[in-house]
Design an enzyme around this catalytic site. Sequence first.
Site, mmCIF file in Angstrom:
data_model
loop_
_atom_site.group_PDB
_atom_site.id
_atom_site.type_symbol
_atom_site.label_atom_id
_atom_site.label_comp_id
_atom_site.label_asym_id
_atom_site.label_seq_id
_atom_site.Cartn_x
_atom_site.Cartn_y
_atom_site.Cartn_z
ATOM 1 N N ASP A 1 -13.891 -3.401 -1.888
ATOM 2 C CA ASP A 1 -13.796 -3.205 -0.439
ATOM 3 C C ASP A 1 -15.218 -3.239 0.099
ATOM 4 O O ASP A 1 -16.061 -2.455 -0.343
ATOM 5 C CB ASP A 1 -13.158 -1.854 -0.105
ATOM 6 C CG ASP A 1 -11.749 -1.709 -0.669
ATOM 7 O OD1 ASP A 1 -11.068 -2.742 -0.805
ATOM 8 O OD2 ASP A 1 -11.353 -0.574 -0.978
ATOM 9 N N ASP B 1 0.871 -1.180 0.000
ATOM 10 C CA ASP B 1 0.000 0.000 0.000
ATOM 11 C C ASP B 1 0.903 1.222 0.000
ATOM 12 O O ASP B 1 1.704 1.406 0.925
ATOM 13 C CB ASP B 1 -0.889 0.021 1.252
ATOM 14 C CG ASP B 1 -1.949 -1.063 1.223
ATOM 15 O OD1 ASP B 1 -2.461 -1.352 0.129
ATOM 16 O OD2 ASP B 1 -2.268 -1.614 2.287
#
Length: 251
Positions: free
Chosen positions: A130, A11
Amino acid sequence: MLTKRIIPCLDIKNGRTVKGINFVDLRDAGDPVELAEIYARTGADELVFLDISATEERRRTLADLVLRVAEKVNIPFTVGGGISSVEDVDILLQNGADKVSINSSAVKNPQLINDLVAKFGSQCIVVAIDAKEIDGEWIVHLVGGKVPTELNLFKWAKEVEQRGAGEILFTSMNHDGTKNGFANEALAKLSTELNIPIIASGGAGNMQHFTDTFIEGKADAALAASVFHFKEIEIKDLKEELKRNHIPVRL
């Protein structure tokens, strides 16, 4: 039987690897190029690189950083973050990405999935979803988990498959960074209802969690970040443990 894949996730925010809990409280986890090189050398099957602030800041993924990572790795490499057009994907593939991951842009413009598949092929296109379980229903969220939609995870995943995406990367926001295990019930449902590979993300804390997600969650691949970045689990040890549990892996 196809081998199960272990995928470290980088990330990226402001050019650094970061990791948080439930999508917040980010802390630095190192240089992405160095980490990518280590993972490629120590047995990772693939890498995922997510520029987590790209969508929020409405700018493109850092193509030059993608190029630097691609030069150091010899395993498939997926890039996501702020991708919203055929042109964006073209730039990333030219800079060394093997696949791209789209998320918010696919929800806002589902036709984008069809357009990307038509131009680059299904094998190149990963749709990241998500989702958060709220009152027993899995709700899709956008912009790094900040914006809830009215979409149901399973309905959206089915549409994504029908539009031609090659894989789904499902992150449970309830489990992300908690190290309490993956969302295996939701994963098993996705894997049963869909015919494309499902990558499990969110919740890895120990080796047993990986075993569980492959057996109970029926996942095709498992993605994790902090347990690898902070050396709590070595990929080689993890794969040997999975093999002991009769889970097919590439050693």
